[in-house]
Each structure stands twice: as structure tokens, then as C-alpha cells.
Design a protein around this motif. Structure first.
Motif, PDB file in Angstrom:
ATOM      1  N   ARG A 192       0.836  -1.214   0.000  1.00 16.41           N
ATOM      2  CA  ARG A 192       0.000   0.000   0.000  1.00 16.41           C
ATOM      3  C   ARG A 192       0.861   1.251   0.000  1.00 16.41           C
ATOM      4  NH1 ARG A 192      -3.736  -1.847   4.818  1.00 16.41           N
ATOM      5  NH2 ARG A 192      -4.829   0.153   4.702  1.00 16.41           N
ATOM      6  N   LEU A 193       1.991   1.188   0.729  1.00 18.61           N
ATOM      7  CA  LEU A 193       2.897   2.343   0.738  1.00 18.61           C
ATOM      8  C   LEU A 193       3.496   2.574  -0.645  1.00 18.61           C
ATOM      9  CD1 LEU A 193       5.127   2.391   3.930  1.00 18.61           C
ATOM     10  CD2 LEU A 193       3.440   4.081   3.192  1.00 18.61           C
ATOM     11  N   GLU A 194       3.932   1.477  -1.254  1.00 21.58           N
ATOM     12  CA  GLU A 194       4.532   1.612  -2.591  1.00 21.58           C
ATOM     13  C   GLU A 194       3.533   2.224  -3.567  1.00 21.58           C
ATOM     14  OE1 GLU A 194       6.166  -2.220  -3.498  1.00 21.58           O
ATOM     15  OE2 GLU A 194       8.064  -1.742  -2.473  1.00 21.58           O
ATOM     16  N   ALA A 195       2.292   1.779  -3.472  1.00 18.07           N
ATOM     17  CA  ALA A 195       1.252   2.331  -4.338  1.00 18.07           C
ATOM     18  C   ALA A 195       1.026   3.813  -4.022  1.00 18.07           C
ATOM     19  CB  ALA A 195      -0.048   1.552  -4.170  1.00 18.07           C
ATOM     20  N   GLY A 196       1.047   4.148  -2.728  1.00 17.24           N
ATOM     21  CA  GLY A 196       0.847   5.533  -2.308  1.00 17.24           C
ATOM     22  C   GLY A 196       1.952   6.454  -2.813  1.00 17.24           C
ATOM     23  N   ILE A 197       3.183   5.950  -2.762  1.00 18.76           N
ATOM     24  CA  ILE A 197       4.332   6.735  -3.229  1.00 18.76           C
ATOM     25  C   ILE A 197       4.184   7.025  -4.724  1.00 18.76           C
ATOM     26  CG2 ILE A 197       6.826   6.602  -3.666  1.00 18.76           C
ATOM     27  CD1 ILE A 197       6.991   5.039  -0.937  1.00 18.76           C
ATOM     28  N   GLN A 198       3.793   5.976  -5.482  1.00 17.39           N
ATOM     29  CA  GLN A 198       3.569   6.143  -6.925  1.00 17.39           C
ATOM     30  C   GLN A 198       2.478   7.174  -7.205  1.00 17.39           C
ATOM     31  OE1 GLN A 198       5.141   4.954  -9.577  1.00 17.39           O
ATOM     32  NE2 GLN A 198       6.641   3.946  -8.245  1.00 17.39           N
ATOM     33  N   ARG A 199       1.375   7.028  -6.475  1.00 18.45           N
ATOM     34  CA  ARG A 199       0.203   7.867  -6.686  1.00 18.45           C
ATOM     35  C   ARG A 199       0.508   9.329  -6.350  1.00 18.45           C
ATOM     36  NH1 ARG A 199      -3.164   4.889  -3.562  1.00 18.45           N
ATOM     37  NH2 ARG A 199      -2.609   6.263  -1.856  1.00 18.45           N
ATOM     38  N   ALA A 200       1.259   9.542  -5.258  1.00 16.43           N
ATOM     39  CA  ALA A 200       1.544  10.912  -4.794  1.00 16.43           C
ATOM     40  C   ALA A 200       2.412  11.674  -5.787  1.00 16.43           C
ATOM     41  CB  ALA A 200       2.205  10.868  -3.420  1.00 16.43           C
ATOM     42  N   GLY A 201       3.355  10.971  -6.421  1.00 12.48           N
ATOM     43  CA  GLY A 201       4.225  11.628  -7.394  1.00 12.48           C
ATOM     44  C   GLY A 201       5.340  12.435  -6.740  1.00 12.48           C
ATOM     45  N   ALA A 202       5.952  13.316  -7.547  1.00 10.36           N
ATOM     46  CA  ALA A 202       7.136  14.042  -7.097  1.00 10.36           C
ATOM     47  C   ALA A 202       6.812  15.032  -5.973  1.00 10.36           C
ATOM     48  CB  ALA A 202       7.756  14.784  -8.268  1.00 10.36           C
ATOM     49  N   VAL A 203       7.741  15.138  -5.034  1.00 12.53           N
ATOM     50  CA  VAL A 203       7.583  16.060  -3.908  1.00 12.53           C
ATOM     51  C   VAL A 203       7.435  17.506  -4.386  1.00 12.53           C
ATOM     52  CG1 VAL A 203       8.738  17.004  -1.864  1.00 12.53           C
ATOM     53  CG2 VAL A 203       8.898  14.567  -2.351  1.00 12.53           C
ATOM     54  N   THR A 204       8.247  17.887  -5.376  1.00 12.35           N
ATOM     55  CA  THR A 204       8.195  19.283  -5.840  1.00 12.35           C
ATOM     56  C   THR A 204       6.812  19.607  -6.423  1.00 12.35           C
ATOM     57  OG1 THR A 204       9.261  18.513  -7.872  1.00 12.35           O
ATOM     58  CG2 THR A 204      10.655  19.641  -6.280  1.00 12.35           C
ATOM     59  N   GLY A 210       0.908  23.573  -3.371  1.00 14.25           N
ATOM     60  CA  GLY A 210       0.528  24.165  -2.092  1.00 14.25           C
ATOM     61  C   GLY A 210       0.324  23.168  -0.966  1.00 14.25           C
ATOM     62  N   LEU A 211       0.715  21.908  -1.180  1.00 14.44           N
ATOM     63  CA  LEU A 211       0.543  20.919  -0.124  1.00 14.44           C
ATOM     64  C   LEU A 211       1.542  21.154   1.020  1.00 14.44           C
ATOM     65  CD1 LEU A 211      -1.194  19.567  -2.300  1.00 14.44           C
ATOM     66  CD2 LEU A 211      -0.245  17.371  -1.610  1.00 14.44           C
ATOM     67  N   THR A 212       1.078  20.947   2.237  1.00 21.02           N
ATOM     68  CA  THR A 212       1.931  21.086   3.414  1.00 21.02           C
ATOM     69  C   THR A 212       2.615  19.735   3.671  1.00 21.02           C
ATOM     70  OG1 THR A 212       0.198  20.315   4.890  1.00 21.02           O
ATOM     71  CG2 THR A 212       0.268  22.695   4.445  1.00 21.02           C
ATOM     72  N   PRO A 213       3.618  19.712   4.559  1.00 20.81           N
ATOM     73  CA  PRO A 213       4.226  18.418   4.914  1.00 20.81           C
ATOM     74  C   PRO A 213       3.180  17.416   5.422  1.00 20.81           C
ATOM     75  CG  PRO A 213       5.654  20.198   5.642  1.00 20.81           C
ATOM     76  CD  PRO A 213       4.395  20.843   5.129  1.00 20.81           C
ATOM     77  N   GLU A 214       2.178  17.879   6.171  1.00 18.23           N
ATOM     78  CA  GLU A 214       1.109  16.989   6.648  1.00 18.23           C
ATOM     79  C   GLU A 214       0.335  16.402   5.458  1.00 18.23           C
ATOM     80  OE1 GLU A 214       1.779  19.943   7.915  1.00 18.23           O
ATOM     81  OE2 GLU A 214       1.573  19.955  10.095  1.00 18.23           O
ATOM     82  N   ASP A 215       0.000  17.282   4.499  1.00 25.55           N
ATOM     83  CA  ASP A 215      -0.730  16.817   3.305  1.00 25.55           C
ATOM     84  C   ASP A 215       0.071  15.762   2.551  1.00 25.55           C
ATOM     85  OD1 ASP A 215      -2.674  18.747   3.812  1.00 25.55           O
ATOM     86  OD2 ASP A 215      -1.746  20.234   2.493  1.00 25.55           O
ATOM     87  N   ILE A 216       1.379  15.996   2.469  1.00 26.85           N
ATOM     88  CA  ILE A 216       2.239  15.071   1.713  1.00 26.85           C
ATOM     89  C   ILE A 216       2.208  13.690   2.354  1.00 26.85           C
ATOM     90  CG2 ILE A 216       4.661  14.556   1.130  1.00 26.85           C
ATOM     91  CD1 ILE A 216       5.008  17.602   0.638  1.00 26.85           C
ATOM     92  N   LEU A 217       2.343  13.635   3.675  1.00 24.97           N
ATOM     93  CA  LEU A 217       2.284  12.334   4.355  1.00 24.97           C
ATOM     94  C   LEU A 217       0.909  11.699   4.154  1.00 24.97           C
ATOM     95  CD1 LEU A 217       4.224  12.936   7.712  1.00 24.97           C
ATOM     96  CD2 LEU A 217       5.023  11.797   5.631  1.00 24.97           C
ATOM     97  N   GLY A 218      -0.122  12.520   4.192  1.00 23.28           N
ATOM     98  CA  GLY A 218      -1.481  12.020   3.976  1.00 23.28           C
ATOM     99  C   GLY A 218      -1.636  11.409   2.590  1.00 23.28           C
ATOM    100  N   GLN A 219      -1.091  12.098   1.578  1.00 19.42           N
ATOM    101  CA  GLN A 219      -1.150  11.603   0.200  1.00 19.42           C
ATOM    102  C   GLN A 219      -0.429  10.263   0.062  1.00 19.42           C
ATOM    103  OE1 GLN A 219      -1.997  13.073  -3.071  1.00 19.42           O
ATOM    104  NE2 GLN A 219      -3.424  14.277  -1.877  1.00 19.42           N
ATOM    105  N   VAL A 220       0.783  10.208   0.621  1.00 14.71           N
ATOM    106  CA  VAL A 220       1.612   9.013   0.456  1.00 14.71           C
ATOM    107  C   VAL A 220       1.000   7.828   1.210  1.00 14.71           C
ATOM    108  CG1 VAL A 220       3.883   8.024   0.961  1.00 14.71           C
ATOM    109  CG2 VAL A 220       3.716  10.336   0.037  1.00 14.71           C
ATOM    110  N   CYS A 221       0.475   8.077   2.388  1.00 21.32           N
ATOM    111  CA  CYS A 221      -0.034   6.963   3.206  1.00 21.32           C
ATOM    112  C   CYS A 221      -1.445   6.550   2.824  1.00 21.32           C
ATOM    113  CB  CYS A 221       0.026   7.330   4.675  1.00 21.32           C
ATOM    114  SG  CYS A 221       1.730   7.452   5.223  1.00 21.32           S
ATOM    115  N   GLY A 222      -2.167   7.425   2.161  1.00 25.06           N
ATOM    116  CA  GLY A 222      -3.503   7.072   1.700  1.00 25.06           C
ATOM    117  C   GLY A 222      -4.363   6.504   2.823  1.00 25.06           C
TER     118      GLY A 222
END
Ligand code: ZN
Length: 292
Positions: A192-204, A210-222
Motif C-alpha cells: 500500500r505504501l509503494e502504491a501511495g508513493i507512486q500515486r503521490a508523485g514528485a515532492v516538488t 501548495g501541499l503542506t508536509p502533513e498533506d504530503i504524508l497524507g497523500q503518500v499513506c492514503g
């Protein structure tokens, strides 16, 4: 907007994580070292990784040094984090030429090189520091930090780092995240993490949107879900002082100090990590000689 990092844990408790917005840190580093875009990106990614690693280490008065020597035009990259995640850093050659993978995409791996090592020095306030080293994988830094944790610390890790340099060479956004699996994590968490990382895409891309660090973790962890823990403001921070520079000068030895004193000229010493210049008069050098 101040930089900060946030730590969290997956709902099931199997994934430890941290994410950071490091835009101001990388801007300050670029200003101090007057870096060209490829050096800004390489040093910026290292500072971003070091801040997260230093904050995760959490040893009072300790520090974490990340050093990369890849044989590329940038030479050696050295970055240091304090226990909160405040960082400083330098590179051998800040004025490396522009190399792009394609127009608009900096080739950091070509600047860093791939023929060399990533070394982590952890000062854990014990007798000896802990030192671990791995061969570089891509010189893109994120992959190399991941390889370091897997090979040297036996911790399954995913690390993503990003620095977006604008056309005018200024830093648009910078940040990253680091996820670590705790022992016993079931396979489906990894999937699920691997899928989340793919789905979230590049950090930049996420930071630009406009995503915050919290949003980024939320995106990756799904749907794994995140329990947020502490938030820490971090910045580019150097710990140099006149006393430290004096002891460095004294360690040059009597012969070299005598030569400097005999020149009879002011002797400025620039900090390698920041833009502070310490001025020494011939009389100051004479005084140091007496203590040498
Ligand atoms: Zn300094």
C-alpha cells in the motif's frame, strides 16, 4: 513562511514517518554559497535529508553529518544537522555547470556522480561516533539515502527529496519525506505504501500545488492513515564562533601561525558553512601564537 518538519506514525503503528518543507533552508544555502542550479539542487536535497535524519535521531547535543563523494563536478557535499533538524552545509564546487536530463529537469546525478560513497556520521554523545557508509546508487540523493538505511542500518526506508529551481535560478520549493517500516510490518502495508508513493508523485509537484508536509504524508499513506506527532520549525543554522575559529587557527601549528603573523596583514577567516567572516589582526595572531 517558515520551514518545518512533522513526524507521524501510520494508524496501524508499522510506519514511522517525517516530512519537511525546506524551501527557506535551501534558499539560504544558495545565498551563502552562491550556487548554480545543479549545486543548489544537490546541496538542497542533502540539507533536506539531513534535517529529517537529524530530527529522527533525537540525541541531546548530538549531531548527524551526511557526506557524499560521488566523483562528479560538485566534489564533496557535507551537511550537518542538530538534534532538532536545523542544518548547515557546503560543497567543494558551488559553481558547477548546468546539466539537464531534459529541458527544465536538472540532472543532479550527473553533478554528484555515481562513483563513490554516502557516509553518515552520527554523534550520539558516546565515546566514538557511529559511522556508516554505502556505495552511491544514482547520485540523486533520495535513492542513495534509501540505500543507506537498507544496507547500513537494516531499516526498510523510502526517501523522496525535491528542490525546484526556477528559471531565474531562485529556489521555488524544496522538501521531502522519509518513511521507515518498523519490524513486523505485514507485506500489504509495504504494497500500500509503494502504491501511495507512486500515486503521490514528485515532492516538488506536491509542494508547488501548495501541499503542506502533513498533506504530503497524507497523500503518500492514503488509507493507511496518519497520526501526526510533533511539529518542529527548522532553519539553516550555523554554530560557528570566534572561539571555534581561534582553536582551528591554533591547531594549524606554530610554524604556520608565525608565517601568518610575519605577513603583517589582516587575516580574514570565512566560515565554511555560513557567510560570517572572522577578522584577525597581526596582533590577534601573535596572541594565538602565545597560546599555541
Ligand atoms: Zn558559520
Amino acid at each position: 513562511m517558515k520551514d518545518y518538519l512533522v513526524r507521524g506514525m501510520s494508524m496501524d503503528g508499522f510506519v514511522k514517518m517525517v516530512a519537511i518543507r525546506s524551501t527557506e533552508i535551501v534558499r539560504r544555502a544558495a545565498e551563502i554559497h552562491n550556487t548554480t542550479p545543479n549545486a543548489t539542487a544537490a546541496l538542497g536535497r542533502c540539507l533536506t535529508a539531513a534535517s529529517m535524519m537529524g530530527n529522527m535521531q533525537k540525541v541531546e547535543n548530538g549531531s548527524m553529518t551526511l557526506q557524499i563523494r560521488g566523483g562528479g563536478p560538485i566534489g564533496t557535499i557535507t551537511v550537518v544537522s542538530d538534534p532538532e533538524g536545523n542544518v548547515r552545509g557546503c560543497v567543494t564546487e558551488p559553481h558547477v555547470p548546468l546539466v539537464e536530463k531534459f529541458p527544465g529537469k536538472l540532472d543532479v546525478g550527473a553533478t554528484v556522480g555515481t562513483d563513490g560513497t554516502l557516509t553518515v556520521i552520527r554523534d550520539l554523545q558516546m565515546k566514538e561516533p557511529y559511522i556508516g557508509s554505502v556505495q552511491l546508487i544514482s547520485g540523486e540523493i533520495g535513492d542513495d539515502v534509501t540505500a543507506y538505511f537498507v544496507q547500513s542500518e537494516q531499516t526498510p526506508t523510502a526517501c523522496a527529496l525535491g528542490v525546484l529551481v526556477d528559471r531565474d535560478q531562485s529556489v521555488k520549493v524544496a522538501g521531502g519525506y522519509l518513511l521507515q517500516l518498523l519490524p513486523g510490518a505485514p507485506d500489504d502495508v509495504i504494497d500500500r505504501l509503494e502504491a501511495g508513493i507512486q500515486r503521490a508523485g514528485a515532492v516538488t509537484k506536491m509542494l508547488e500545488a501548495g501541499l503542506t508536509p502533513e498533506d504530503i504524508l497524507g497523500q503518500v499513506c492514503g488509507d493507511l492513515g496518519v497520526v501526526f506527532m510533533e511539529t518542529t520549525e527548522v532553519s539553516y543554522k550555523c554554530y560557528c564562533s570566534r572561539e571555534r575559529v581561534e582553536s582551528a587557527l591554533i591547531s594549524l601549528g606554530k610554524q604556520e601561525l608565525t608565517e601568518i603573523a610575519e605577513e603583517g596583514k589582516p587575516f580574514p577567516v570565512e566560515c565554511q558553512f555560513c557567510d560570517t567572516v572572522y577578522e584577525f589582526t597581526p596582533e590577534d595572531i601573535q596572541k594565538l601564537l602565545k597560546n599555541a
